[in-house]
Design a protein around this motif. Structure first.
Motif, short mmCIF file in Angstrom:
data_model
loop_
_atom_site.label_atom_id
_atom_site.label_comp_id
_atom_site.label_asym_id
_atom_site.label_seq_id
_atom_site.Cartn_x
_atom_site.Cartn_y
_atom_site.Cartn_z
N ASP A 148 0.85 -1.19 0.00
CA ASP A 148 0.00 0.00 0.00
C ASP A 148 0.89 1.24 0.00
N VAL A 149 0.50 2.23 -0.77
CA VAL A 149 1.15 3.54 -0.74
C VAL A 149 0.11 4.55 -0.29
N LEU A 150 0.42 5.27 0.78
CA LEU A 150 -0.53 6.21 1.36
C LEU A 150 0.03 7.62 1.30
N ASP A 151 -0.86 8.58 1.10
CA ASP A 151 -0.48 9.99 1.03
C ASP A 151 -1.20 10.73 2.16
N ILE A 152 -0.42 11.20 3.15
CA ILE A 152 -1.02 11.98 4.22
C ILE A 152 -0.82 13.46 3.92
N ARG A 153 -1.89 14.21 4.04
CA ARG A 153 -1.85 15.66 3.80
C ARG A 153 -2.46 16.34 5.03
N ASP A 154 -1.57 16.88 5.84
CA ASP A 154 -1.96 17.48 7.11
C ASP A 154 -0.90 18.53 7.43
N LYS A 155 -1.31 19.66 7.95
CA LYS A 155 -0.35 20.74 8.21
C LYS A 155 0.72 20.33 9.21
N ARG A 156 0.41 19.33 10.05
CA ARG A 156 1.39 18.86 11.03
C ARG A 156 2.47 17.99 10.40
N THR A 157 2.15 17.33 9.29
CA THR A 157 3.11 16.43 8.65
C THR A 157 3.61 16.94 7.30
N ASP A 158 2.99 17.96 6.74
CA ASP A 158 3.38 18.43 5.41
C ASP A 158 4.86 18.81 5.29
N PRO A 159 5.50 19.39 6.32
CA PRO A 159 6.92 19.71 6.18
C PRO A 159 7.79 18.50 5.86
N ALA A 160 7.33 17.31 6.20
CA ALA A 160 8.12 16.10 5.95
C ALA A 160 8.30 15.83 4.46
N LYS A 161 7.41 16.36 3.63
CA LYS A 161 7.49 16.10 2.19
C LYS A 161 8.75 16.71 1.58
N LYS A 162 9.40 17.61 2.30
CA LYS A 162 10.63 18.22 1.79
C LYS A 162 11.87 17.36 2.06
N VAL A 163 11.75 16.39 2.97
CA VAL A 163 12.90 15.58 3.37
C VAL A 163 13.09 14.44 2.37
N ARG A 164 14.32 14.27 1.90
CA ARG A 164 14.63 13.24 0.93
C ARG A 164 15.82 12.41 1.40
N TYR A 165 15.66 11.11 1.28
CA TYR A 165 16.74 10.18 1.59
C TYR A 165 17.16 9.45 0.32
N GLU A 166 18.43 9.15 0.21
CA GLU A 166 18.92 8.27 -0.86
C GLU A 166 18.80 6.81 -0.44
N GLU A 167 18.80 6.60 0.87
CA GLU A 167 18.76 5.25 1.42
C GLU A 167 18.10 5.34 2.79
N PHE A 168 17.29 4.34 3.12
CA PHE A 168 16.60 4.40 4.41
C PHE A 168 16.35 3.00 4.94
N ASN A 169 17.00 2.70 6.07
CA ASN A 169 16.71 1.51 6.85
C ASN A 169 16.06 1.98 8.14
N PRO A 170 14.80 1.69 8.35
CA PRO A 170 14.11 2.26 9.52
C PRO A 170 14.76 1.94 10.86
N GLN A 171 15.45 0.80 10.96
CA GLN A 171 16.08 0.46 12.24
C GLN A 171 17.51 1.04 12.36
N THR A 172 17.92 1.81 11.36
CA THR A 172 19.18 2.56 11.42
C THR A 172 18.80 4.02 11.27
#
Length: 481
Positions: A451-475
């Motif tokens: 599933d791919v979900l899109d959250i649009r909320d003023k509390r979370t919208d700033p996160a859309k600017k953050v970009r990772y090249e690589e992401f391991n959630p436990q690191t």
């Protein structure tokens, strides 16, 4: 985790289909008693259709896409599990192997390839062109065409596999290394010199009759993988973390016989371990010698310490309690709001004096049906600077977005779930892992696919600017908006 059987030998045959890679490279001599299998195993599992349940959600979240499980991973027992991300790809673990998705267009994800490699949970992480995959159920050898065996087999194999994914469409099996009790989960820890990666291997379930999983097993395994020679991973240590034996257990609390999962916060040389009956804070300044600096228990409300997530400042830890092992309906009114929940802990003090102090519990506020397995599970931060917001999987409780900026007053701000996968009976299903990556939430469903979900909320919208090249959630990385 879906509850691991005490025999550590539960598995079943898995099949192959056109377009699926079945990798059979033998990396170490197999015992004469268990020669390598030169063919994929045959199917003996019931297939599952695309999810047809009704969607229930908050107004501030939308389903951008769903890509159902595809053959041969479309069986009821081919559980979708964890996710690692690199650039425009999501690597999703499966009890039968792994699936590589192209997520360049999050609204139209595509399967690039599927690797048939049975062996249990299939926990995944990635570093550069190397993908690491856990094998948690005993196999006859370390190949992807091995057969099932059980933990009493002295020639059985469990541990870590290493793949080269420089071409994501053609993962190449590079090496493997065995670890005691296998690898239920693992955590990638970057080497400070940048010449290697470490893998902290979490496993559990020892029994006297298991030659490669002996009690008390109060330890983890540490593997070092040289980046310039990934064909030669090395087991550098298996430190005993609980010389006193850890939590002895109660009728409602798991004994500590290893760890379930560890999350590292390299920026502060910290790690948080969810170790069955204990929550643990580690100093990992020496990657090869993690040191326990604080240990907490909650024998009243926590049954099984399952996973951990830091906030972005490294001053809080969320521990999850997987009451019922992931296979029980514990989000019902009978269970209540403090069991099968998240525990929010502040880190007070620093260095060797750092301590975990409990602040509150969080549990999704929507009661689920008794035919829905539901409990706190895998999640990650939504990267909003100055706020502590997390997205989290709750199996058939769906995906929850919640804020814990005030550690004592957590609150849900968005949710996405389906009605029961099977209204007539309890069937393992729902979101195993839900992570925020480059503007979208990605959920790996046990039965539901991606599933791919899109959250649009003023509390979370700033996160859309953050970009990772690589992401391991436990690191956990440190982000800035």
């Amino acid at each position: 985790m879906v509850l691991k059987p005490s025999s550590r030998g539960r598995w079943r045959a898995a099949g192959a289909a056109v377009g699926v890679l079945a990798l059979g490279l033998t990396l170490a001599p197999a015992s004469a008693a268990t020669p390598p299998n030169d063919r994929p195993e045959e199917y003996s599992a019931q297939t599952v259709a695309a999810p047809s349940s009704e969607i229930i959600k908050s107004d501030n979240i939308e389903q951008a896409a769903n890509l159902p499980k595809q053959p041969p991973f479309n069986t009821l027992e081919a559980y979708g599990t964890d996710i690692a991300f690199k650039q425009n790809y999501a690597f999703v673990g499966n009890y039968d192997g792994l699936v590589v998705y192209d997520i360049a267009n999050p609204k139209k994800p595509q399967i690039v390839t599927q690797v048939l490699c049975p062996g249990g949970q299939g926990d995944v992480s990635i570093s550069g062109n190397l993908l690491f995959v856990s094998t948690d159920y005993p196999r006859t050898n370390n190949t992807c065409t091995s057969e099932q065996t059980d933990a009493a087999d002295p020639n059985g194999w469990e541990g870590m596999k290493v793949f080269d994914v420089s071409d994501p469409a053609k993962p190449r099996y590079v090496s493997a290394i065995a670890t005691d009790c296998g690898s239920h989960t693992h955590t990638l820890v970057p080497d400070k010199a940048g010449q290697a990666v470490y893998l902290y291997i979490s496993s559990y379930g020892p029994r006297a009759e298991f030659p490669k999983c002996q009690p008390p097993h109060d330890k983890i395994s540490i593997i070092k993988v040289p980046l310039d020679n990934p064909a030669e991973p090395v087991l550098v240590d298996a430190p005993v973390l609980f010389p006193d034996g850890g939590n002895p257990g109660t009728p409602t609390t798991s004994a500590t016989t290893g760890c379930h999962d560890i999350t590292v916060f390299p920026e502060k040389d910290l790690a948080a371990g969810a170790c069955m009956g204990d929550g643990v804070l580690f100093d990992i300044s020496d990657r090869e010698k993690p040191r326990v600096i604080n240990q907490v228990r909650d024998d009243q409300n926590f049954a099984f310490w399952h996973s951990a997530t830091f906030n972005n400042a490294g001053t809080k830890v969320i521990f999850t309690d997987e009451l019922g092992g992931g296979s029980a309906p514990t989000c019902n009114e009978a269970t209540g709001p403090t069991r099968g929940a998240d525990g929010i802990y502040d880190i007070v003090g620093s260095g060797a004096d750092a301590k975990l102090e409990f602040r509150s519990y969080f549990k999704i506020p929507r009661p689920q049906a008794d035919t829905e397995n539901c409990v706190a599970h895998n999640g990650s931060l939504i990267p909003v600077e100055g706020r502590d917001i997390m997205v989290q999987a709750w199996y058939q409780g769906g995906v929850s977005v919640w804020e814990f900026t005030d550690s004592a007053q957590p609150q849900e701000i968005a949710y996405f779930e389906r009605t029961a996968f099977d209204p007539a009976k309890l069937q393992l299903a729902g979101s195993w892992s839900a992570y925020y990556y480059n503007g979208y939430i990605y959920s790996s469903g046990i039965q539901e696919g991606l599933d791919v979900l899109d959250i649009r909320d003023k509390r979370t919208d700033p996160a859309k600017k953050v970009r990772y090249e690589e992401f391991n959630p436990q690191t956990q990385p440190v982000y800035q908006n």
